[in-house]
Design a protein around this motif. Structure first.
Motif, PDB file in Angstrom:
ATOM      1  N   ASN A 227      49.022  36.115  27.582  1.00  0.00           N
ATOM      2  CA  ASN A 227      47.760  35.810  28.272  1.00  0.00           C
ATOM      3  C   ASN A 227      46.643  36.826  28.116  1.00  0.00           C
ATOM      4  O   ASN A 227      45.626  36.717  28.801  1.00  0.00           O
ATOM      5  N   ALA A 245      45.450  40.864  30.487  1.00  0.00           N
ATOM      6  CA  ALA A 245      45.688  40.078  31.698  1.00  0.00           C
ATOM      7  C   ALA A 245      46.713  40.719  32.617  1.00  0.00           C
ATOM      8  O   ALA A 245      46.748  40.415  33.811  1.00  0.00           O
ATOM      9  N   THR A 280      46.943  31.751  33.340  1.00  0.00           N
ATOM     10  CA  THR A 280      48.009  32.687  33.027  1.00  0.00           C
ATOM     11  C   THR A 280      49.374  32.217  33.501  1.00  0.00           C
ATOM     12  O   THR A 280      49.497  31.280  34.280  1.00  0.00           O
ATOM     13  N   ARG A 284      46.981  32.308  37.473  1.00  0.00           N
ATOM     14  CA  ARG A 284      45.607  32.674  37.777  1.00  0.00           C
ATOM     15  C   ARG A 284      44.677  31.941  36.813  1.00  0.00           C
ATOM     16  O   ARG A 284      44.994  31.778  35.634  1.00  0.00           O
ATOM     17  N   ILE A 286      41.070  32.508  35.213  1.00  0.00           N
ATOM     18  CA  ILE A 286      40.227  33.684  35.023  1.00  0.00           C
ATOM     19  C   ILE A 286      38.987  33.299  34.218  1.00  0.00           C
ATOM     20  O   ILE A 286      39.065  32.523  33.259  1.00  0.00           O
ATOM     21  N   LEU A 288      35.814  35.052  32.039  1.00  0.00           N
ATOM     22  CA  LEU A 288      35.422  36.294  31.367  1.00  0.00           C
ATOM     23  C   LEU A 288      34.058  36.126  30.711  1.00  0.00           C
ATOM     24  O   LEU A 288      33.715  35.036  30.222  1.00  0.00           O
ATOM     25  N   PRO A 295      35.679  40.480  33.437  1.00  0.00           N
ATOM     26  CA  PRO A 295      35.765  39.386  34.410  1.00  0.00           C
ATOM     27  C   PRO A 295      34.411  39.089  35.038  1.00  0.00           C
ATOM     28  O   PRO A 295      33.614  39.996  35.301  1.00  0.00           O
ATOM     29  N   ASP A 302      36.935  38.721  42.113  1.00  0.00           N
ATOM     30  CA  ASP A 302      36.948  39.623  40.961  1.00  0.00           C
ATOM     31  C   ASP A 302      37.236  38.887  39.659  1.00  0.00           C
ATOM     32  O   ASP A 302      37.934  39.387  38.778  1.00  0.00           O
ATOM     33  N   GLY A 303      36.724  37.672  39.560  1.00  0.00           N
ATOM     34  CA  GLY A 303      36.852  36.929  38.313  1.00  0.00           C
ATOM     35  C   GLY A 303      38.071  36.052  38.197  1.00  0.00           C
ATOM     36  O   GLY A 303      38.320  35.498  37.124  1.00  0.00           O
ATOM     37  N   ALA A 304      38.853  35.885  39.255  1.00  0.00           N
ATOM     38  CA  ALA A 304      40.089  35.107  39.163  1.00  0.00           C
ATOM     39  C   ALA A 304      40.281  34.236  40.399  1.00  0.00           C
ATOM     40  O   ALA A 304      39.901  34.610  41.518  1.00  0.00           O
ATOM     41  N   ASP A 306      43.394  32.129  42.441  1.00  0.00           N
ATOM     42  CA  ASP A 306      44.843  32.032  42.572  1.00  0.00           C
ATOM     43  C   ASP A 306      45.240  30.563  42.589  1.00  0.00           C
ATOM     44  O   ASP A 306      44.939  29.832  43.540  1.00  0.00           O
TER      45      ASP A 306
END
Length: 782
Positions: A227, A245, A280, A284, A286, A288, A295, A302-304, A306
């Protein structure tokens, strides 16, 4: 003195002759004894008696040879001629089918021609061996040898985009490149332009490299099996940036990432105006910045995001994403892979759409609650154990639809406890409204799936005779062609009666859909004579295994008393590589497998005694082996149908490539795909260059110039095939297994066109591992 020398020479020659006879006798005896056990096992289950006869003749001949009886070559010559007659009667002149029947008898007959026997005695065996040698010649002479043909023309268009912005190049997954610089007339000059290596994996899980890069404005974006996301300069392969990642691979059966998604916000500049979205193995999503790999701060936390939110209990390795998100408008749609066959109530197969800018949930499709589009209420969760969607999706922006291929509800091989919505959405293609997640229509490819025939291929969107069509390949080898507006079949589909289940409580569907209007890639219904081996010994074992199994034709359900043969097996048919469409010519390219597997249900008490339990964070499970199906009365035991030396029990070809005219729905050509160079007993490469058709994982791409490029095969090659004829025009040796779908792009700086493929091998296919991305191009002009 000369008389003494002559006498000594004659004596030495006589003793040498006796020595050769003794060795020959021992070889015949060893073969006869080795064959006797498998032949007896085969005879006990009602199989062919020829193997018992072959063992007996070998032992009798061994005794005669030991005694230097003049009857030995006569007896063996008659046996060889009888073997030829029997072989041709059973399988005709199919070269690979003849090999195990004729190869070993020929080899054991050759010493009769070594000058040990008087010429008169050698006559019978000479005739037998000579005729049988023709069978060996057939193996290569009848194998596909594609010769270059006269091309239609280059078909190039300088005005078309040189990018590859989606996993399948377009959002409908045609895998068609409109580029034409590389064509049938010059493809033989193709050479490596650059190679990039990812470096070692950072996770403990087995890793495969299945990524198909995206190309945007001369930059490539791709992911590793663990990932990480990497951007490369398309002209040189130089790394521009790398996002690590740090994915948690504990419990993951096989770590894979097939690609990333790209989104460009119109009329906006600055950070994350262009963004790459990826998912991932630790669940996650993500976002970018495409310019530097950082991110996107405004996306989720913070760019992700769950992806475990709302799923309830999620054991490590039980839920993750392997295919790229699908972008439609400002939304990224993702499904998830759920590990097969472990326990009732595994994580939900919910499909969700997220805002590409903020990461906020836009809608959710929960098969158990299709009316609820938002997140679960506090204390609730998405419905556990529903059919999941792990394959790539497709979208139609004009119709506002997302096309979702679904898996079968877990656990896989016993369905008595499945709920009505499981049976509605399982192993289907589901059309969802892109704005709301509402179900527009559902087409099911397998009713009440008991075979792990989840829909693994991306739905492919194209127009056929003016109708907006959706082509859905399946592991079954059936290809369904639907009107993508309504889900109604364009090519006829008929329900046919299939074998019934004998398992108490099971309610297998009495009929299944068959695509009668399209060529089938399921292979012929198997018989005992279709079982194969490198020698009569392992062939007899395979034939015995076939006779012991229940096999009543396609879709024979799993049972308790003996294994059921599932053919094609859980690898397909057609797997995640899907199909490609030559849009310019209206031709569909299909690569497929012809390998079966055995499935048998096991009572819960027997499963406990064998220690069959759900996978834990410290175990990595693959497709084969026992699965617990905890919460049901039965576990299941899965095995590939292979011989003790690791060779598929069915006769070759095991892998095929074919072309279908989409207008007439006629099969244009069909060929075995791949050589035996990297295949052999016990996983050893034979180095034999013969075309035999080998197992494959990955997909093809078609080009406007009339070429089809494909890796995928067990032998390590990237091939260029003429789309119109099926002729192989070029092949390039890969440093590792090419179990990925290639792509094609044009550099905006140099105008040079590249074909790119990832070569990292695949643990399940047994190909050589690696960490390579290789770009091929025509030589640069000096």
């Amino acid at each position: 003195m000369l008389q003494v020398t002559a006498g000594g020479t004659a004596a030495a020659s006589r003793w040498a002759s006796i020595g050769i006879s003794r060795i020959h006798a021992l070889l015949l005896a060893i073969f006869g004894l080795a064959l006797a056990g498998p032949a007896t096992a085969l005879a006990r289950v009602g199989g062919s008696p020829w193997y018992m006869l072959a063992a007996l003749v070998s032992l009798v001949t061994a005794v005669l040879v030991w005694r230097r009886s003049g009857r030995a070559p006569v007896v063996y010559g008659i046996f060889l001629l009888a073997t030829l007659i029997w072989s041709v009667w059973e399988v005709g002149f199919e070269p690979w089918a003849l090999l195990p029947r004729l190869g070993m008898p020929i080899i054991l007959g050759l010493p009769f021609l070594a000058g040990v026997w008087p010429r008169g005695r050698r006559g019978a065996v000479l005739a037998g061996v000579g005729v049988l040698l023709l069978g060996v010649v057939w193996v290569e002479a009848s194998a596909w040898r594609a010769e270059p043909s006269v091309p239609d023309g280059m078909g190039a268009s300088a005005a078309v985009s040189g990018d590859w912005r989606h996993y399948g190049n377009d959002a409908g997954g045609t895998r068609f490149s409109p580029l034409g610089q590389i064509g049938p007339m010059n493809v033989a000059a193709l050479e490596p332009a650059w190679t990039f290596r990812f470096g070692p994996s950072a996770v403990a899980a087995p890793v495969t490299l299945e990524t198909t890069p995206l190309a945007v404005a001369g930059r490539l974006f791709l992911c590793t099996g663990d990932n990480d996301v990497i951007a490369l300069d398309g002209d040189s392969g130089r790394q521009l940036w790398r996002f690590r990642a740090h994915a948690d691979g504990r419990g993951v059966p096989i770590a894979s990432c097939r690609g990333v998604a790209y989104h460009r916000q119109p009329n906006v500049a600055g950070p994350c105006a262009e963004r790459i979205l990826t998912a991932t193995m630790d669940a996650r999503l993500i976002a970018l910045d495409a310019s530097n790999g950082r991110p996107c701060a405004g996306f989720g936390i913070d760019g992700a995001v769950d992806l475990r939110a709302g799923l309830g209990r999620v054991d490590k390795g039980y839920y993750f994403v392997t295919s790229p998100p699908q972008i439609i408008g400002n939304r990224a749609v993702v499904g998830g892979w759920v590990v097969d066959g472990q326990y009732v109530g595994e994580p939900s197969g919910v499909v969700r759409a997220f805002d590409v800018h903020s990461g906020a949930l836009a809608w959710a499709f929960d098969a158990g609650r299709p009316d609820r589009r938002g997140p679960p209420q506090p204390g609730e969760q998405y419905t556990p154990g529903t059919p999941n969607s792990w394959a790539p999706m497709s979208v139609d922006e004009g119709l506002g639809m997302v096309y979702v291929p679904t898996g079968n509800a877990t656990p896989d091989y016993y369905g008595a406890s499945r709920r009505p919505f499981d049976d509605r959405f399982s192993s289907a293609v589901v059309a969802l409204d892109a704005a709301t997640g509402t179900v527009r229509w559902v087409f099911q490819t397998v009713h009440h799936d008991l075979w792990d025939y989840d829909v693994a291929s991306q739905p492919t969107l194209t127009d056929i005779n003016g109708v907006p069509a959706l082509i859905q390949p399946t592991k079954r080898g059936e290809i369904f062609v639907l009107d993508r507006r309504t889900g109604r079949p364009i090519a006829p589909v008929e329900e046919r009666a299939v074998p019934r289940s004998t398992v108490p409580g099971e309610r297998a569907a009495p009929t299944q859909p068959f695509s009668s209007g399209m060529p089938s890639f399921a292979g012929e219904t198997l018989t005992e004579a279709d079982m194969w081996g490198l020698t009569p010994i392992d062939q007899a074992l395979c034939r015995a295994a076939f006779r012991r199994a229940r096999y009543d034709g396609p879709l024979t359900p799993p049972g308790l008393d003996r294994p059921s043969l599932i053919y094609p097996g859980y690898g397909g048919g057609i797997n995640w590589g899907g199909v490609s469409i030559d849009v310019a010519r209206g031709i569909m390219i299909v690569n497929s497998n012809r390998v079966g597997n055995l499935v048998q249900l096991i009572t819960r008490d027997a499963a406990r005694r064998r220690g069959i339990v759900p996978l834990s964070v410290n175990s990595h499970g693959g497709a084969a082996g026992a699965v617990a199906q905890e919460g049901l009365p039965y576990a299941a035991d899965l095995k590939p149908l292979i011989s003790p030396i690791g060779v598929p029990c069915q006769k070759p070809p095991w892998g095929m490539i074919a072309a279908v005219d989409l207008q007439s729905r006629r099969l244009l050509w069909s060929r075995p795909l791949g050589t035996g160079r990297d295949s052999g007993p016990f996983g050893m490469g034979s180095q034999l260059p013969f075309t035999m058709g080998v197992p494959n994982t990955g997909g093809s791409i078609a080009t406007a110039s009339g070429l089809t490029f494909i890796g995928a095969t067990h032998d390590r090659y990237l091939r260029a095939i003429e789309t119109r004829t099926g002729c192989e025009l070029w092949r390039g040796r890969l440093p590792a297994g090419g179990q990925a779908t290639p792509m094609m792009f044009r550099s905006p700086r140099t105008g040079r066109e590249f074909v790119v493929i990832a070569a990292g091998g695949h643990p399940g296919l047994g190909t050589k591992g690696g960490d390579y991305v290789i770009a091929y191009a025509l030589p640069q002009r000096k």
